[in-house]
Design an enzyme around this catalytic site. Structure first.
Site, PDB file in Angstrom:
ATOM      1  N   THR A  79      -2.456   2.685  -4.812  1.00  0.00           N
ATOM      2  CA  THR A  79      -2.676   3.163  -3.441  1.00  0.00           C
ATOM      3  C   THR A  79      -3.496   4.448  -3.431  1.00  0.00           C
ATOM      4  O   THR A  79      -3.148   5.423  -4.093  1.00  0.00           O
ATOM      5  CB  THR A  79      -1.309   3.439  -2.786  1.00  0.00           C
ATOM      6  N   GLU A  80      -4.587   4.429  -2.666  1.00  0.00           N
ATOM      7  CA  GLU A  80      -5.434   5.619  -2.481  1.00  0.00           C
ATOM      8  C   GLU A  80      -5.898   6.213  -3.812  1.00  0.00           C
ATOM      9  O   GLU A  80      -6.114   7.417  -3.918  1.00  0.00           O
ATOM     10  CB  GLU A  80      -4.691   6.693  -1.662  1.00  0.00           C
ATOM     11  N   LEU A  81      -6.022   5.373  -4.802  1.00  0.00           N
ATOM     12  CA  LEU A  81      -6.440   5.791  -6.152  1.00  0.00           C
ATOM     13  C   LEU A  81      -5.538   6.869  -6.748  1.00  0.00           C
ATOM     14  O   LEU A  81      -5.986   7.702  -7.536  1.00  0.00           O
ATOM     15  CB  LEU A  81      -7.899   6.254  -6.173  1.00  0.00           C
ATOM     16  N   HIS A  95       0.852  -1.193   0.000  1.00  0.00           N
ATOM     17  CA  HIS A  95       0.000   0.000   0.000  1.00  0.00           C
ATOM     18  C   HIS A  95       0.888   1.244   0.000  1.00  0.00           C
ATOM     19  O   HIS A  95       0.756   2.139   0.832  1.00  0.00           O
ATOM     20  CB  HIS A  95      -0.902  -0.005   1.247  1.00  0.00           C
ATOM     21  N   TRP A 123      -7.878   9.849  -4.198  1.00  0.00           N
ATOM     22  CA  TRP A 123      -9.235   9.976  -3.669  1.00  0.00           C
ATOM     23  C   TRP A 123      -9.251  10.611  -2.286  1.00  0.00           C
ATOM     24  O   TRP A 123     -10.277  10.622  -1.623  1.00  0.00           O
ATOM     25  CB  TRP A 123      -9.974   8.639  -3.704  1.00  0.00           C
TER      26      TRP A 123
END
Lengths: 426, 402
Positions: free
Chosen positions: B146-148, B110, B300
């Site tokens: 990761t996290e868009l 991640h 995001w």
């Protein structure tokens, strides 16, 4: 003797120094009672006893106090305080004129409650506590079973002056720091006024250094003859053995230990560290302590990308303090304004060579210490490099400074203070 | 047909010991707060993973071949399932066995590795795909970073790695006047399909569901379905992307989030033109409507939907630069444990904890943050990293036995 803090409950050097002075006096045959805002479990010992301001009802001579109070009418008391320009706190005047007349005072003393409440901290009610401490000073003064009043720093000056007023005994105030040390040019006017009030009403002023004496004379308009200098000392019995400490071969540690506030110059340490860092990667910098400038120091260090070589420990206590000194190879005290500054003594106990700012009282008693102007970060960096790259020089400096320290002890300080007492005893 | 794509993010970082101090450097190599990691994982399992997996399984069984969802589960989360609660893993495997759940690839740790080391990024994606194959028997063809976090380069890079579908935030700066409700293609790409999150509808569930100040409160399945149905005629694909912890953790069971979700498929199916698909199926139903140009990174996170939750302040930048700086040195040790430890320090959460923008999204940051201040997070991280550097150096100095 009025103090505000006392080991082990200390937030800065004041408690340690007050304790050292008290011991030094006792060892010179002075009988001493130490007054604190609150007891925090401290019992005193065979050498001196402790009075907690929030327990004054317990003092055995309260009958004398009441007797003394009875002879003074309310009106007189009011007059007394209105002529003192700084004693205008409403709490204070009100206390003696309305709520707490002699009768209620008697009641409070007979009930088992403390007369007034104290935390002994430095919280937002600090000023109120300082005023209340003044009231306690007044009451203790009526007891009148002492020869000299001695008050440590502005927090206790009201108490000292009030005790002088009610007892007629001479007052010594001990200046460990001034508002100019704490706040630079942006002084808190109330604190400054209290300091000046204390200084003006004292019979003698003891400054912890010539550096501080100079501030007292130039900033507070006090006659130089009234100010004596008695340097602080260090408790030489404190050293513990370095406990199985494994030092990394070849790697050096440069230490800043103290409150991370404007007065202590942490920002100059960070900048000097960066100059060293660019030249020598075999060194770690440690900033131990906490304070309002800590976040800024962390950000600055991160910005300089020293995170593989620069460490923050937060506030250290007890063994960790000793461990930190024992691990260090250089101690730097870049204080912007330091009335005395006892920490370099402690570093020397662990054979750590020191670099200290010229703007400090301690530099007056350590002729062999390396000295810099706090703002001279290039020089600071040069000296750090000198010490970490030349073990012999480092050892030499530490040894010579330790020699300087030999004659510096609380007993000597106590002796000097005793002589000052003698000179003003009525 | 108009399709709804549910994608849930499952992630748990290995949190560091907050009491790891300067004095531990060089002596103590235990970095992780096992107690916190175990208890957080078990708490989230109890409140979210178990009940939500069970609910989804029931829905899948109720609508065979029709109700579908997708997951991205970070490698570090999977590891914590193995370590602290294997039953969680089992319950995800049950979902996988239905054939109605797609497992998506991401970076195993991640991490933000795409921004700092393409080589490391590639390795982490491979590790993650292997883990998905091992546990869920699928070969991931859809990727989400990761996290868009997304831009053109990323799309091209993962296309070369063999993925054919990628997810991103339908941020305003990406879409401009366009609607997120179509299949798109990254600019300069031929095969890649781009699914953009409908953040309005996604956040209605993920963030606003239990907000009593919201004018649409309370949100019922019927109401939500009516909003979805309203896209008929001007959309093809409704991408509902959210943290899996939305169910039971961010929105507690008491808010009615489970009842809402349980009732949603039926409400959606009331309109005959609507179906559920997985991200990888989108290309079977639609052709990309247009190419989307995203030269700058979007994500995001927060209102800005950029990288400032993880990067940009000196604490974050210094820490992340340093940790990637030692990549070669770490890998040169060839020591699996050391490399794994280093990689766990790449997890984006560590940098998220160092974020100093505490304003509109501050509460969200605080909720996920075990530290009192970003400075504490930075100090702990630096101490740990310094010990790792020392360990690596010692390792590098050891004589190599031929």
């Amino acid at each position: 003797m009025f103090g505000w803090e006392f080991p082990p409950f200390i937030s800065g050097g004041l408690g340690t120094a007050s304790h050292g002075i008290a011991k030094g006096l006792v060892n010179n045959g002075v009988q001493l009672t130490f007054v604190l805002p609150t007891r925090r479990g401290l019992q005193g010992d065979d050498k001196f006893k402790i009075i907690a301001a929030d327990e004054v009802h317990k003092i055995e001579r309260y009958s004398k106090v009441i007797q003394a109070l009875s002879t003074i009418s309310k009106k007189e008391i009011k007059k007394e305080f209105t002529i003192a320009p700084y004693f205008t706190s409403e709490d204070y005047v009100e206390y003696f004129t309305t709520n707490h007349d002699v009768v209620t005072l008697k009641k409070i003393i007979k009930s088992n409650k403390g007369l007034l409440h104290f935390t002994g901290n430095y919280g937002k009610d600090l000023l109120d506590e300082v005023y209340r401490y003044g009231i306690i000073g007044e009451i203790l003064g009526f007891g009148n079973d002492f020869d000299i009043i001695h008050a440590h720093d502005w927090l206790t000056y009201y108490a000292g002056v009030a005790a002088k007023r009610s007892s007629g005994k001479p007052l010594v105030i001990h200046v460990h720091a001034t508002e100019f040390d704490r706040s630079g040019e942006h002084v808190n006017q109330t604190v400054y006024d209290i300091e000046r009030f204390g200084m003006e009403n004292a019979d003698k002023i003891i400054a912890v250094s010539y550096y501080t004496k100079n501030i007292i004379v130039s900033r507070y308009g006090i006659a130089p003859e009234k100010v004596e200098v008695v340097h602080n000392a260090v408790d030489k019995t404190r050293k513990l053995e370095a406990f199985g400490l494994k030092k990394k071969e070849g790697e050096k540690i440069v230490l800043f230990m103290g409150r991370i506030t404007m007065q202590k110059g942490p920002d100059y340490f960070v900048e000097a560290a960066y100059r060293v860092y660019r030249k020598n990667k075999n060194v770690r910098f440690v900033m131990a302590g906490t304070g309002d400038m800590l976040p800024r120091m962390i950000l600055r260090m991160a910005k300089l990308r020293m995170l593989d070589r620069f460490h923050f420990t937060g506030f250290l206590k007890g063994l960790d303090v000793e461990r930190m000194y024992a691990m260090s190879d250089v101690y730097v005290m870049p204080s912007v304004s330091e009335p005395f500054g006892i920490a370099p003594f402690e570093a020397l106990l662990y054979d750590v060579p020191i670099i200290i700012s010229k703007q400090s009282g301690i530099s007056e008693v350590l002729p062999h210490a390396l000295k810099i102007d706090f703002w001279d970060i290039n020089k600071m960096a040069e000296l750090i490099l000198l010490l970490i790259e030349n073990e012999q020089i480092a050892k030499d400096i530490a040894d010579k400074c330790k020699d300087d320290m030999k004659n510096i002890g609380w007993d000597n300080a106590g002796n000097k203070i005793k002589q000052i007492y003698e000179s003003i005893k009525s | 047909m108009i399709s709804i794509v549910f994608y849930f993010q499952v992630h748990q970082p290995f949190r560091l010991r907050k009491d790891y101090t300067f004095f531990d450097i060089g002596h103590n190599h235990f970095y992780e707060d096992e107690e916190a990691n175990r208890s957080i994982l078990n708490k989230v399992a109890e409140k979210c993973y178990f009940p939500t997996n069970q609910m989804l399984l029931e829905l899948i069984n109720r609508y065979p071949g029709a109700f579908k969802v997708s997951f991205s589960i970070s490698g570090v989360a999977l590891e914590q399932f193995e370590k602290y609660n294997p039953y969680v893993l089992e319950s995800f495997q049950k979902l996988a066995a239905t054939g109605q759940v797609e497992f998506i690839a991401e970076t195993y740790y991640h991490s933000l590795s795409f921004l700092f080391s393409k080589e490391e990024f590639k390795e982490q994606v491979k590790l993650q795909s292997e883990k998905v194959r091992q546990y869920f028997g699928q070969n991931p063809t859809t990727f989400r970073n990761t996290e868009l976090i997304y831009n053109n380069d990323l799309a091209h890079f993962v296309e070369k790695m063999g993925f054919n579908t990628i997810l991103a935030e339908g941020a305003n700066q990406v879409l401009g006047w366009r609607s997120p409700n179509f299949l798109y293609q990254p600019v300069g790409s031929y095969k890649m399909n781009l699914l953009l999150k409908n953040y309005k509808l996604s956040d209605d569930i993920a963030f606003r569901f239990s907000n009593r100040a919201w004018e649409e409160y309370p949100l019922t399945a019927d109401k939500f379905a009516s909003w979805v149905h309203a896209t008929a005629g001007n959309g093809e694909l409704i991408n509902l992307f959210m943290d899996y912890e939305t169910f039971g953790e961010h929105q507690w069971a008491e808010t009615g989030i489970f009842d809402f979700m349980r009732a949603l498929p039926e409400a959606i199916f009331r309109h005959p033109d609507f179906q559920f698909i997985t991200p990888g199926e989108a290309k079977n139903f639609y052709t990309p409507l247009a190419q989307i140009d995203v030269p700058y990174f979007v994500s995001w996170a927060d209102l800005e939907r950029d990288l400032t939750a993880w990067l940009g302040n000196p604490l974050q930048d210094a820490a992340i630069e340093k940790i990637y700086e030692i990549e070669k040195m770490v890998k040169a040790t060839g020591d699996k444990d050391i490399i794994h430890t280093w990689r766990k320090l790449l997890t984006s959460d560590h940098f998220y904890y160092m974020c100093t923008k505490w304003f509109s999204d501050g509460d969200v940051h605080k909720y996920f943050n075990p530290y009192e201040t970003p400075y504490d997070a930075f100090i702990t991280y630096s101490n740990v990293m310094n010990d790792l550097i020392e360990t690596v150096k010692e390792k590098s100095n050891e004589p190599v036995v031929a």
